[in-house]
Design an enzyme around this catalytic site. Structure first.
Site, PDB file in Angstrom:
ATOM      1  N   ARG A 144      -3.096  11.251   5.697  1.00 42.22           N
ATOM      2  CA  ARG A 144      -3.298   9.891   6.187  1.00 42.22           C
ATOM      3  C   ARG A 144      -2.766   8.876   5.183  1.00 42.22           C
ATOM      4  NH1 ARG A 144      -6.867   6.066   5.098  1.00 42.22           N
ATOM      5  NH2 ARG A 144      -8.448   7.333   4.056  1.00 42.22           N
ATOM      6  N   PHE A 168       0.843  -1.186   0.000  1.00 43.05           N
ATOM      7  CA  PHE A 168       0.000   0.000   0.000  1.00 43.05           C
ATOM      8  C   PHE A 168       0.881   1.238   0.000  1.00 43.05           C
ATOM      9  CE2 PHE A 168      -4.470   1.306   0.936  1.00 43.05           C
ATOM     10  CZ  PHE A 168      -5.094   0.295   0.221  1.00 43.05           C
ATOM     11  N   GLN A 177      -7.904  15.319   2.639  1.00 42.50           N
ATOM     12  CA  GLN A 177      -7.215  14.411   1.726  1.00 42.50           C
ATOM     13  C   GLN A 177      -7.951  14.281   0.394  1.00 42.50           C
ATOM     14  OE1 GLN A 177      -6.662   9.902   2.512  1.00 42.50           O
ATOM     15  NE2 GLN A 177      -4.621  10.803   2.514  1.00 42.50           N
ATOM     16  N   ARG A 197      -0.444   9.693  -0.472  1.00 39.10           N
ATOM     17  CA  ARG A 197      -1.554  10.155  -1.307  1.00 39.10           C
ATOM     18  C   ARG A 197      -1.431  11.628  -1.686  1.00 39.10           C
ATOM     19  NH1 ARG A 197      -6.620   6.964   1.567  1.00 39.10           N
ATOM     20  NH2 ARG A 197      -6.123   4.958   0.623  1.00 39.10           N
ATOM     21  N   HIS A 228      -7.936  11.903  -2.734  1.00 42.34           N
ATOM     22  CA  HIS A 228      -7.461  10.563  -3.103  1.00 42.34           C
ATOM     23  C   HIS A 228      -7.011  10.594  -4.562  1.00 42.34           C
ATOM     24  CE1 HIS A 228      -7.427   6.261  -3.886  1.00 42.34           C
ATOM     25  NE2 HIS A 228      -7.572   6.040  -2.596  1.00 42.34           N
ATOM     26  N   GLU A 232      -6.804   2.270  -3.607  1.00 43.19           N
ATOM     27  CA  GLU A 232      -5.347   2.286  -3.695  1.00 43.19           C
ATOM     28  C   GLU A 232      -4.808   0.862  -3.850  1.00 43.19           C
ATOM     29  OE1 GLU A 232      -3.395   5.220  -1.273  1.00 43.19           O
ATOM     30  OE2 GLU A 232      -2.083   3.690  -0.446  1.00 43.19           O
ATOM     31  N   LEU A 241     -14.637   6.173  -5.860  1.00 45.85           N
ATOM     32  CA  LEU A 241     -13.295   5.716  -5.473  1.00 45.85           C
ATOM     33  C   LEU A 241     -12.851   4.462  -6.237  1.00 45.85           C
ATOM     34  CD1 LEU A 241     -10.947   5.946  -3.387  1.00 45.85           C
ATOM     35  CD2 LEU A 241     -12.256   4.394  -1.946  1.00 45.85           C
ATOM     36  N   HIS A 276     -11.650  12.904  -0.302  1.00 45.80           N
ATOM     37  CA  HIS A 276     -11.795  11.542   0.184  1.00 45.80           C
ATOM     38  C   HIS A 276     -11.901  11.431   1.697  1.00 45.80           C
ATOM     39  CE1 HIS A 276     -11.396   7.240   0.237  1.00 45.80           C
ATOM     40  NE2 HIS A 276     -10.252   7.261   0.891  1.00 45.80           N
TER      41      HIS A 276
END
Lengths: 564, 356
Positions: free
Chosen positions: A375, A113, A229, A275, A231, A244, A241, A340
């Site tokens: 984050r 990730f 954030q 991100r 994304h 990720e 979405l 996001h």
């Protein structure tokens, strides 16, 4: 009048985890949510949950990645707690029945990730949040004797005694329109984020910042609200979405010239940089004319083995098919950065306590702060569970040591009913429709309070938000009924969103530097000398909110230059 | 921009009016969803229209309704497709789900039906003994297998269209039984036998399903509830030898043997076969019981005595034999699962599968 030791508002992962923990600690618990718990937005967390559970991995490595990901704005004591407790939490969930992916030997398997120095993301296909949420709800059903569930109850306000302690909440039963004052020794806000203040957003329609605004209205400071954030991979047209996890499995990003542009922005981590870094890179490509005509860039998932996609990324196969008309196993899909997550929220300590005695917060509505300026993917599920549990335990401890607050709540209940009646009585001649104000808010925030910001834009944004707040007071509703009056709830939610939006803009104006998700084109550098601190925003009557600061807690990681 | 007509079934419990239809016009691109259309109506024309919704992306399970008579999620149904399939002069007909009481407009009481049935199957893991120090070590395939059931978003679309539930409202139903499979297929659960025994012996349990396939059609997430019910039956009957009092397992076995023997189902034999043969003491009362049905069938010429007694055998019997040999010759039972076998409607994959 219903009374419980611990009243939890919101039944996503943080709320449900808090409920189970408080019940295990011996408290009587109520969990309340404006939707059925399994409809909560925790569902949308697709990719997975981080934990340094492999023997070769260490919690320190996870913590450092998180600190670096936060652009050093995260509080390191809280991050240490989260990362140290993560492995045990994963095992606990596994024991409760979460169907985590296994490797060939039957042990828990991981995927890579963003922003992580090891593959430490545990997952269930690409429905990790859904699987966790549904398994916790299984447990709530099991706990039916100790946890009372108030499903489809809409909280309108938090209650406070004359000493400032939070001692309950008023809520409306959506199904019959009845309001009720709930007495509690401790209240935990776990009602999620405020993404609906943006348009488009990956967030569900229910993410309207209810709990953040309710806490703010009784005096709890909000922290890090400027950190919003975006994304990197949301569908061009509607902002849905694409997890990720796709990049974690090997998908790559290309501009319209076919360049794998991340090579020039993050030569080591490429698509798996943090991100904020990837979103900024994308927005730069788009702004400089290297995006496609539709305003997007290409995410190529065909590079991932087809069988693997069908097994592990099945949900985005559906999303591509249903919402973009693209078979992602055969052609690239067009994406762009989209709102996001909000890193900020109600300021809490590591036990979930806010500055209001008796009021706790956990999950996206809270700011501990473990995410700081940005984050990491797969840290949000972890945040909800670790701090949901901690808040539940601590709130139960508080509750068991005190007696049920008395005091007359009838007067407050009457006030609340009068307020709801006044909203329904608004005249159509005097105002705009709720949906029109909401759309203008969303578009304004997405224009000025997005990936790139500057003083002029933010000031304009703030002016619009102030105007919309006034208009929101007069916005009218069509429905005057009691049963499922969603129109009325929409008008209340609009007020919550506007409070949250103002806090975000005020924070963004205040922070005159670029850090994490806040990139100020007029202050493009990070400035640790002046701005290595949290910005708190507190309500100030109907005036522009007040700003104060809290130092960042450092334990073992000094700020360094941040490259991926 | 094209205009669409949404014909919405309205029910406002406080108005005193009976349920009625109301037409709304919306202008939206055809690839926008029916939910977006309804939200536009709510936002711009009439805020009192009731529909549950949240994620807009087919993951929260809130917005299941019937569109042109079929249960689906409003959020992943495109306006243009819905209009094409209209049986009402192009109008998109939207009404609440079936088999559940309506609360208001498109909102039904899921607690009264759906969730009550979920609670019926003891929907939590019942492991045996204390948990291990680390994770349970279980095969990868098992976890992928039950992920199909975990993919359920509890939208209720399958419940809405369940024909068995329409006839027997006490039927545990497709969603709850798919949930039950999530535990029976989970190696960590310690009560497989007890769960299966319970569901097999319940007259409203796994043998109450009539294989109409409606739930498989209705499910927006590929959970295939009926397939999970059939697997519960196979595991209960074949693996655990549960001979239920509903005669369900014996009926299943008789069905298979009947076809293997005759090449084509010989219905006159099926009932006695299910009860151990024509002269079995258990079969006699059942046969007597079903006489009125037989007489009615004869009178209405649904069957003729000749057809019923002299059953025509299938001509390409060898092909059928080969099928039986292929299926029964396998060492392990093959279970179809989307997460394992790939996409259900992918011709390229199907072709590859067909190659020896």
């Amino acid at each position: 009048m219903p009374s419980h030791d611990v009243l939890i508002i919101g039944a996503g992962l943080a709320g449900q985890r808090a409920a189970l923990a408080a019940a295990d600690a011996g408290a009587t618990v109520a969990i309340m949510s404006k939707v059925h718990p399994v409809r909560s937005h925790s569902n949308a967390a697709a990719g997975g949950i981080n934990a340094a559970l492999n023997p070769e991995d260490t919690w320190e490595s996870h913590a450092f990645d998180t600190v670096k990901g936060s652009d050093y704005l995260g509080d390191q004591d809280a991050i240490e707690i989260m990362c140290r407790e993560a492995p045990e939490e994963i095992l606990h969930l596994e024991h409760l029945g979460v169907t985590f992916h296994r490797d060939d030997t039957g042990h828990l398997g991981t995927r890579a990730f963003g922003g992580a120095s090891a593959a430490r993301t545990y997952y269930v296909a690409d429905i990790t949040g859904q699987a966790l949420l549904h398994v916790l709800y299984e447990q709530l059903m099991k706990y039916h004797e100790t946890v009372d569930r108030y499903e489809e109850w809409f909280t309108t306000s938090l209650l406070q005694d004359e000493d400032g302690n939070c001692n309950g909440a008023v809520a409306r039963n959506i199904r019959d329109g009845r309001t009720e004052a709930f007495r509690a020794k401790a209240v935990i806000q776990a009602s999620g984020g405020a993404g609906q203040a943006f348009k488009p957003t990956t967030n569900a329609l229910i993410c309207t910042g209810d709990g953040i605004a309710q806490a703010y209205r009784i005096g709890a400071p909000l922290m890090d609200m400027e950190m919003v954030q975006y994304h990197p991979t949301t569908l061009v047209e509607n902002g849905f979405l694409i997890t990720e996890g796709a990049r974690g499995e090997g998908a790559q990003l290309f501009n319209k010239d076919g360049d794998r542009f991340m090579e020039s922005y993050a030569p080591n981590k490429l698509e798996l940089a943090s991100r904020d870094v990837v979103s900024r890179a994308e927005q730069t490509e788009i702004n400089e004319g290297r995006g496609y005509e539709d305003g997007g860039l290409a995410l190529d998932i065909t590079l991932v083995d087809r069988k693997r996609v069908l097994e592990a990324l099945r949900e985005i196969v559906n999303i591509g098919r249903d919402f973009a008309g693209v078979d992602i196993t055969r052609e690239p899909i067009h994406i762009r950065p989209g709102q996001h997550y909000i890193m900020g929220g109600i300021k809490t300590d590591v036990t979930g306590q806010t500055d209001i005695p008796g009021l706790y917060a956990a999950g996206e509505c809270a700011c501990v702060s473990v995410h700081g300026g940005n984050r990491l993917g797969a840290n949000s599920l972890l945040d909800t569970l670790i701090f949901g549990r901690r808040a539940g335990e601590h709130a139960a401890g508080r509750a068991l040591a005190m007696s049920m607050p008395d005091g007359d709540l009838d007067a407050r209940l009457a006030d609340e009913n009068a307020w709801l009646e006044s909203i329904m009585a608004r005249d159509a001649q005097g105002g705009r429709r709720v949906s029109a104000i909401k759309d203008e808010l969303g578009e304004t925030m997405n224009r000025y309070c997005a990936v790139f910001r500057d003083a002029d834009g933010l000031r304009q944004c703030h002016e619009v938000v102030r105007r919309l707040k006034e208009e929101g007071e007069r916005a009218y509703v069509d429905d005057r009924g009691t049963v499922f009056n969603q129109d009325l709830l929409g008008a209340i939610e609009l007020g919550y969103m506007l409070d949250c939006a103002e806090a975000m803009v005020v924070g963004a104006i205040e922070r005159k530097e670029s850090r994490g998700a806040q990139y100020r084109t007029d202050f493009p550098q990070r400035n640790d000398d002046e701005w290595l601190k949290h910005i708190n925003v507190s309500r100030n009557g109907d005036d522009v909110p007040e700003v104060s600061y809290t130092p960042v807690t450092m334990t073992q990681w000094e700020p360094e230059e941040r490259t991926y | 921009m094209p205009a669409y007509t949404l014909k919405i079934r309205r029910y406002l419990p406080e108005s005193g009016d009976a349920p009625h239809w109301q037409d709304f016009e919306v202008e939206l691109d055809g690839h926008r969803s029916v939910l977006e259309g309804i939200l536009k109506v709510k936002g711009e024309q009439d805020g009192s229209v009731g529909i549950r919704c949240s994620c807009r992306a087919a993951i929260c399970g809130s917005c299941a309704v019937r569109i042109n008579g079929k249960p689906m999620l409003a959020c992943n149904t495109h306006l243009e497709h819905a209009a094409e399939r209209s049986a009402d002069d192009g109008a998109i007909v939207v009404e609440p789900m079936g088999n559940m009481p309506v609360i208001k407009d498109l909102i039904v009481d899921m607690d009264a039906v759906h969730w009550k049935k979920i609670e019926r199957v003891t929907p939590w893991l019942l492991p045996e003994g204390d948990p291990p120090e680390r994770e349970y070590v279980v095969p990868h395939e098992n976890m992928v297998d039950i992920t199909q059931s975990m993919a359920c978003i509890q939208c209720g679309a399958c419940v809405s269209d369940c024909l068995s539930m329409e006839v027997d409202p006490l039927f545990i139903g497709p969603a709850a039984l798919a949930k039950a499979y999530r535990f029976v297929g989970d190696p960590r659960d310690g009560q497989h036998y007890e769960r299966l025994k319970d569901l097999a012996e319940d007259p409203h349990g796994i043998y109450d399903c009539t294989h109409c396939f409606n739930c498989i059609d209705a499910c927006p997430k590929g959970v295939a509830p009926m397939s999970q019910i059939m697997r519960l039956r196979r595991i209960a009957g074949s693996d655990h030898g549960i001979d239920d009092r509903n005669n369900g397992h014996r009926h299943v076995m008789a069905f298979v043997e009947n076809i293997e023997r005759n090449g084509l189902l010989h219905e006159a034999d099926l009932l006695p076969d299910s009860y151990g043969g024509k002269f079995h003491p258990r079969a006699v009362p059942e046969l007597v019981d079903s006489l009125p049905v037989v007489v009615r069938g004869l009178m209405r010429r649904k069957v003729t005595p000749r057809k019923a007694l002299l059953h025509p055998h299938r001509k390409d019997y060898k092909g059928l034999r080969r099928l039986f040999e292929k299926v029964e010759g396998r060492e392990e039972r093959v279970e179809l699962n989307l997460y394992i076998s790939g996409h259900e409607d992918d011709p390229a994959e199907a072709e590859k599968e067909a190659q020896p």
